[in-house]
Write an enzyme that holds these catalytic residues in place. Structure first.
Site, PDB file in Angstrom:
ATOM      1  N   LEU A 192     -77.161 -15.620 -39.142  1.00 48.13           N
ATOM      2  CA  LEU A 192     -76.977 -15.799 -37.693  1.00 48.13           C
ATOM      3  C   LEU A 192     -77.866 -16.898 -37.147  1.00 48.13           C
ATOM      4  O   LEU A 192     -77.425 -17.741 -36.374  1.00 48.13           O
ATOM      5  CB  LEU A 192     -77.289 -14.486 -36.949  1.00 48.13           C
ATOM      6  CG  LEU A 192     -76.315 -13.350 -37.198  1.00 48.13           C
ATOM      7  CD1 LEU A 192     -76.753 -12.090 -36.453  1.00 48.13           C
ATOM      8  CD2 LEU A 192     -74.907 -13.749 -36.758  1.00 48.13           C
ATOM      9  N   PHE A 236     -80.585 -15.382 -42.717  1.00 46.99           N
ATOM     10  CA  PHE A 236     -80.411 -16.369 -41.645  1.00 46.99           C
ATOM     11  C   PHE A 236     -78.932 -16.715 -41.430  1.00 46.99           C
ATOM     12  O   PHE A 236     -78.607 -17.831 -41.028  1.00 46.99           O
ATOM     13  CB  PHE A 236     -81.220 -17.648 -41.904  1.00 46.99           C
ATOM     14  CG  PHE A 236     -82.718 -17.440 -41.989  1.00 46.99           C
ATOM     15  CD1 PHE A 236     -83.338 -16.454 -41.235  1.00 46.99           C
ATOM     16  CD2 PHE A 236     -83.509 -18.236 -42.795  1.00 46.99           C
ATOM     17  CE1 PHE A 236     -84.723 -16.265 -41.302  1.00 46.99           C
ATOM     18  CE2 PHE A 236     -84.886 -18.055 -42.869  1.00 46.99           C
ATOM     19  CZ  PHE A 236     -85.492 -17.070 -42.125  1.00 46.99           C
ATOM     20  N   TYR A 241     -93.358  -7.462 -44.593  1.00 46.01           N
ATOM     21  CA  TYR A 241     -92.789  -7.459 -43.238  1.00 46.01           C
ATOM     22  C   TYR A 241     -93.635  -6.516 -42.385  1.00 46.01           C
ATOM     23  O   TYR A 241     -93.400  -5.310 -42.337  1.00 46.01           O
ATOM     24  CB  TYR A 241     -91.334  -6.968 -43.249  1.00 46.01           C
ATOM     25  CG  TYR A 241     -90.325  -7.895 -43.891  1.00 46.01           C
ATOM     26  CD1 TYR A 241     -90.631  -9.213 -44.178  1.00 46.01           C
ATOM     27  CD2 TYR A 241     -89.036  -7.450 -44.185  1.00 46.01           C
ATOM     28  CE1 TYR A 241     -89.703 -10.057 -44.765  1.00 46.01           C
ATOM     29  CE2 TYR A 241     -88.097  -8.295 -44.764  1.00 46.01           C
ATOM     30  CZ  TYR A 241     -88.445  -9.590 -45.055  1.00 46.01           C
ATOM     31  OH  TYR A 241     -87.516 -10.433 -45.629  1.00 46.01           O
ATOM     32  N   GLY A 250     -79.477 -19.337 -38.801  1.00 41.72           N
ATOM     33  CA  GLY A 250     -79.343 -20.637 -39.454  1.00 41.72           C
ATOM     34  C   GLY A 250     -80.654 -21.400 -39.447  1.00 41.72           C
ATOM     35  O   GLY A 250     -81.710 -20.875 -39.776  1.00 41.72           O
TER      36      GLY A 250
END
Ligand SMILES: NC(=O)c1ccc[n+]([C@@H]2O[C@H](COP(=O)([O-])OP(=O)(O)OC[C@H]3O[C@@H](n4cnc5c(N)ncnc54)[C@H](OP(=O)(O)O)[C@@H]3O)[C@@H](O)[C@H]2O)c1
Length: 293
Positions: free
Chosen positions: A212, A210, A63, A214
């Site tokens: 939120l 995911f 990340y 999706g």
């Protein structure tokens, strides 16, 4: 403020955690055009999360944006680390310094990835390491290597990510698995429902990513559903809070790790741990989940 707790091995975490994938940049994760996030803002969000009671932070060495790394930001913001803070990282994938994805690590490369996380986070051991899988039917050789690193004291607990039920079976034959981190949310991968049940029966945390965004995934910005908005309004809550509360209601072993760089969103996400939806609202959302999926 952060709901009840769950145990990852001998470590206790609040069920609302924080995902650090979005901290290194503004906009979509892994987007080569994304602008690195303001350092002070990212550090402020991490400190605020811990202040609000978050003690489960999800991260990875891969990340990073051009000039920011999630692990380095966590280190700068939170070291020396509180005793109760659980940092979960993942190995398997990696990127070149320019950000291009490399093939999944071989078992022999996993030690180097664990050590990279140790260096960046400034730790002598990692609390939880997830083996993040893609395109592997048999993960045994990889998981055996992680089990060895655990025996060597570099890692305290092991988990899995992006896996199918048979991968959990393979891993559990080798060592204890404390969590499974898969893509899941309201209307997003409802076929995971059964696997969530299996994890619950075995005492393994299910940690959706995911939850939120999706199907919009790294890009974010999903169009909100009218039903979710209506239920949110009835509680004086936001649609994101309803999505998180529904996810947490899937089982006591389900944890959430929403990612945000916005302090107001962070506060809302933590408060979602207290939002109780009625059985009727949950039934409406369950129907939406199955229809959307
Ligand atoms: N194991 C894996 O393979 C894997 C893959 C992907 C992600 N992950 C982990 O899972 C974590 C969660 O995934 P994610 O961050 O991609 O997705 P997410 O938590 O589903 O959604 C994050 C997005 O929602 C927005 N958001 C957050 N809180 C909000 C709120 N209260 N109201 C409105 N919008 C809100 C964020 O934007 P703002 O910044 O504007 O709030 C961001 O665009 C990641 O951070 C990462 O740690 C793991």
């Amino acid at each position: 403020m952060v709901g009840v707790t769950w145990r990852l091995g001998d470590l206790t975490v609040n069920r609302v955690g924080f995902g650090a994938m979005r901290l290194p940049q503004q906009g979509g994760a892994f987007d080569p055009e994304a602008r690195p996030r303001d350092r002070a803002q990212a550090i402020g969000v991490l400190r605020k999360a811990v202040e609000l009671g978050v003690n489960h932070i999800d991260t990875a060495a891969f990340y990073f944006s051009a000039t920011r790394s999630a692990n380095e930001l966590i280190n700068s913001a939170l070291a020396p680390y509180r005793e109760d803070l659980v940092i979960v990282t993942k190995v398997g994938p990696s990127r070149t310094p320019q950000g291009e994805w490399l093939p999944l690590a071989t078992p022999g490369q996993l030690r180097g990835q664990v050590e990279e996380n140790l260096r960046q986070l400034g730790r002598d051991h990692l609390d939880v390491v997830n083996l993040r899988v893609s395109g592997l039917d048999d993960i045994s050789a990889h998981f055996e290597q992680l089990a060895r690193l655990r025996q060597d004291g570099l890692v305290r607990h092991l988990g899995l990510s992006n896996v199918k039920p048979h991968h959990l079976d393979q891993a559990q034959r080798i060592a204890e698995v404390v969590c499974v981190q898969n893509s899941y949310g309201l209307g997003h991968h409802p076929e995971q429902d059964e696997f969530i049940g299996v994890c619950g029966e075995r005492g393994v945390a299910f940690v959706p990513f995911f939850a939120l965004t999706g199907a919009a995934r790294e890009a974010g910005g999903q169009q909100e559903d009218a039903e979710v908005t209506e239920i949110a309004r009835a509680h004086g809550a936001s649609p994101a809070q309803v999505r998180l509360a529904w996810t947490l209601a899937r089982g006591p072993h389900v944890l959430v790790i929403p990612g945000t760089g916005d302090p107001e969103h962070l506060k809302q996400n933590v408060e979602a741990g207290e939002l109780r939806l009625t059985p009727e609202e949950l039934a409406r959302l369950d129907a939406l989940h199955l229809n959307d999926g």
